[in-house]
Design a protein around this motif. Structure first.
Motif, short mmCIF file in Angstrom:
data_model
loop_
_atom_site.label_atom_id
_atom_site.label_comp_id
_atom_site.label_asym_id
_atom_site.label_seq_id
_atom_site.Cartn_x
_atom_site.Cartn_y
_atom_site.Cartn_z
N SER A 6 33.00 40.06 29.06
CA SER A 6 34.01 40.79 28.29
C SER A 6 34.87 41.66 29.20
O SER A 6 34.44 42.08 30.28
CB SER A 6 33.35 41.62 27.19
OG SER A 6 32.70 40.78 26.26
N ARG A 7 36.07 41.96 28.73
CA ARG A 7 37.01 42.74 29.53
C ARG A 7 37.53 43.91 28.68
O ARG A 7 36.75 44.51 27.96
CB ARG A 7 38.15 41.85 30.03
CG ARG A 7 37.64 40.72 30.95
CD ARG A 7 38.77 39.98 31.62
NE ARG A 7 39.52 40.83 32.53
CZ ARG A 7 39.15 41.06 33.80
NH1 ARG A 7 38.06 40.52 34.30
NH2 ARG A 7 39.91 41.83 34.58
N ALA A 8 38.80 44.22 28.76
CA ALA A 8 39.33 45.39 28.05
C ALA A 8 40.69 45.08 27.44
O ALA A 8 41.50 44.36 28.02
CB ALA A 8 39.44 46.57 28.99
N CYS A 9 40.91 45.68 26.27
CA CYS A 9 42.23 45.62 25.64
C CYS A 9 43.06 46.84 26.03
O CYS A 9 44.26 46.91 25.72
CB CYS A 9 42.08 45.59 24.12
SG CYS A 9 41.23 44.12 23.49
N THR A 10 42.44 47.80 26.68
CA THR A 10 43.12 49.01 27.13
C THR A 10 43.08 49.06 28.66
O THR A 10 42.22 48.43 29.28
CB THR A 10 42.43 50.25 26.54
OG1 THR A 10 41.01 50.14 26.75
CG2 THR A 10 42.70 50.35 25.05
N PRO A 11 43.97 49.82 29.28
CA PRO A 11 43.99 49.85 30.76
C PRO A 11 42.77 50.50 31.37
O PRO A 11 42.52 50.36 32.56
CB PRO A 11 45.26 50.67 31.07
CG PRO A 11 46.07 50.64 29.83
CD PRO A 11 45.10 50.55 28.69
N ARG A 12 41.99 51.22 30.54
CA ARG A 12 40.85 51.97 31.07
C ARG A 12 39.68 51.89 30.10
O ARG A 12 39.87 51.93 28.88
CB ARG A 12 41.25 53.44 31.27
CG ARG A 12 40.21 54.30 31.96
CD ARG A 12 40.77 55.72 32.14
NE ARG A 12 39.85 56.61 32.84
CZ ARG A 12 39.77 56.72 34.16
NH1 ARG A 12 40.56 55.99 34.92
NH2 ARG A 12 38.92 57.56 34.72
N LEU A 13 38.49 51.76 30.65
CA LEU A 13 37.25 51.82 29.87
C LEU A 13 36.36 52.90 30.48
O LEU A 13 36.32 53.08 31.70
CB LEU A 13 36.49 50.49 29.94
CG LEU A 13 36.98 49.31 29.13
CD1 LEU A 13 36.14 48.08 29.47
CD2 LEU A 13 36.93 49.59 27.63
N VAL A 14 35.67 53.61 29.62
CA VAL A 14 34.64 54.54 30.07
C VAL A 14 33.31 53.99 29.58
O VAL A 14 33.10 53.84 28.37
CB VAL A 14 34.87 55.96 29.54
CG1 VAL A 14 33.78 56.91 30.07
CG2 VAL A 14 36.24 56.47 29.95
N LEU A 15 32.41 53.69 30.53
CA LEU A 15 31.13 53.07 30.21
C LEU A 15 29.99 54.00 30.58
O LEU A 15 30.09 54.80 31.50
CB LEU A 15 30.98 51.74 30.96
CG LEU A 15 32.07 50.69 30.72
CD1 LEU A 15 31.77 49.43 31.53
CD2 LEU A 15 32.21 50.36 29.24
#
Length: 319
Positions: A308-317
C-alpha cells in the motif's frame, strides 16, 4: 536462545506426520521441537513456514480449532509456483526440524445466526476449522466445496461425516458452485466465509454487491489485481523512531524503511499475510492489499506497508 526458539520472531517445530489428502495435496502436522504447547490460535489463522532454502510461505491452519499439541497445514503442489510448495512436497519428511512464524489471523471467524462456507480447491484449509467450530456451536451452516475433480479435492473423507450440509461440486462432473443459491441465506442473516482461486472470489464479490454490508468475508491467495495507478513519492514520518523517510515512486514503503535502518516485520511482501500491518497516525493510505474490507479501508487507521502507498503527500506511521 531458548530451546523452543528459532530465528528471530520464529519458533522451532518438527514435522510429525505427512499424509496425502488428494491428488497433489499433502497435509503436514507440526509439533513444538521442545515439546511445549504451541501458541493458541482460532479458525482463520495462518502460519509462515520458514523453509531451509530461505523461502517463507503462508499456510492456513486446518487442524481442530484451538489444538496446541500440533499445527496442521495443507499444501498443494504447484510446479509453477515460486518454489515453496515444491520444496514442501519434495523435501519435507517426518522428523525434520524447521521454523515457523505466527500464528496470525486476518480471516477472523465471527458470530452469526448462520453460516455459508465456500471453498475452492486448497481454499478448504482455512474453512475446515470454521466448519468444525460452527458444528460445535450447534449453528446452522452449509458448505459449498468446488474443485477440478473429486480426486483433487482434499479432506473429502473428513467432510463426509457432515452429510448433506456439505455440497461438493467437482467441475468435471457437477459444474461450478451455484453462487445464486447463496442469496436466500444471506438475506436471512448468514455470514459467508470463502477462500479459493481468484475467479471464484471475483464472482463472489460480484454476487455480494447487493448483499448486506460485511456479509462476505474472503481469504485470498493473492492480493486482488487493481487498476493501474500512478505511484507518487511520499514522505513517511516514523513517529516512534523520530525519522522521516522519502519513499520514491519506484520503491515500496517497506523497502525505503529497510534502507533507512527502520526495522519492519514482513513476510509475503504481496499484501496477503498481514505481517507488516502498521498503525496510521496521520495521512490517507492508498490500500492495495488483499486483507482489509471496504469499511476497514475507509477507516484509514492501519495499512500494509509492503504494497500500500498514500493518497496524501505525507503519512505518519507508528514505527
Amino acid at each position: 536462545m531458548a530451546p523452543n526458539a528459532g530465528p528471530a520472531g520464529s519458533l522451532d517445530v518438527v514435522v510429525r506426520q505427512l499424509r496425502w489428502e488428494a491428488d497433489g495435496v499433502v497435509s503436514i502436522d507440526l509439533a513444538s521441537a521442545a515439546g511445549n504447547p504451541l501458541p493458541s490460535w482460532a479458525p482463520g489463522a495462518h502460519i509462515d513456514l520458514v523453509l531451509p532454502n530461505g523461502l517463507e510461505r503462508q499456510y492456513s491452519l486446518c487442524g481442530p480449532p484451538g489444538e496446541r499439541s500440533y499445527y496442521r497445514i495443507g499444501v498443494r503442489r504447484e510446479r509453477a509456483s515460486r518454489g515453496g510448495s515444491e520444496y514442501v512436497h519434495a523435501f519435507l519428511r517426518p522428523g525434520q526440524r524447521i521454523s515457523i512464524k505466527g500464528p496470525r489471523n486476518n480471516f477472523g471467524f465471527g458470530p452469526a445466526g448462520s453460516y455459508v462456507f465456500v471453498a475452492g480447491g486448497i481454499g478448504i484449509t482455512p474453512i475446515l476449522p470454521m466448519v468444525r467450530a460452527a458444528e460445535a456451536q450447534g449453528a446452522d451452516w452449509q458448505l459449498f466445496f468446488g474443485g477440478r475433480t473429486s480426486a483433487s479435492m482434499p479432506f473429502l473423507d473428513e467432510l463426509g461425516g457432515y452429510g448433506k450440509r456439505v455440497r461438493c461440486h467437482p467441475s468435471d462432473t457437477a459444474g461450478r458452485i451455484p453462487l445464486a443459491e447463496l442469496e436466500r441465506p444471506v438475506e436471512a442473516g448468514a455470514k459467508v466465509y470463502a477462500c479459493g482461486p481468484a475467479s471464484l472470489l471475483s464472482d463472489l464479490d460480484t454476487a455480494a454487491e447487493n448483499w448486506p454490508a460485511e456479509a462476505l468475508h474472503l481469504e485470498r491467495f493473492k492480493a486482488p489485481q487493481l487498476a493501474p495507478a500512478e505511484n507518487k513519492p511520499v514522505e513517511v514520518e516514523c513517529a516512534a523512531s523520530k525519522k522521516t523517510v522519502s519513499v520514491g515512486a519506484d520503491e515500496s514503503i517497506v523497502n525505503a524503511l529497510d534502507k533507512a535502518g527502520i526495522p519492519t516485520v514482513t513476510s509475503c511482501r504481496s499484501g496477503i499475510c498481514g505481517s507488516c500491518e502498521t498503525k496510521v497516525l496521520d495521512g490517507v493510505p492508498d490500500h492495495r492489499d488483499g486483507i482489509l474490507s471496504a469499511s476497514e479501508q475507509a477507516a484509514g487507521d492501519r495499512m500494509f506497508i509492503c504494497v500500500s502507498r498514500a493518497c496524501t503527500p505525507r503519512l505518519v506511521l507508528d514505527l
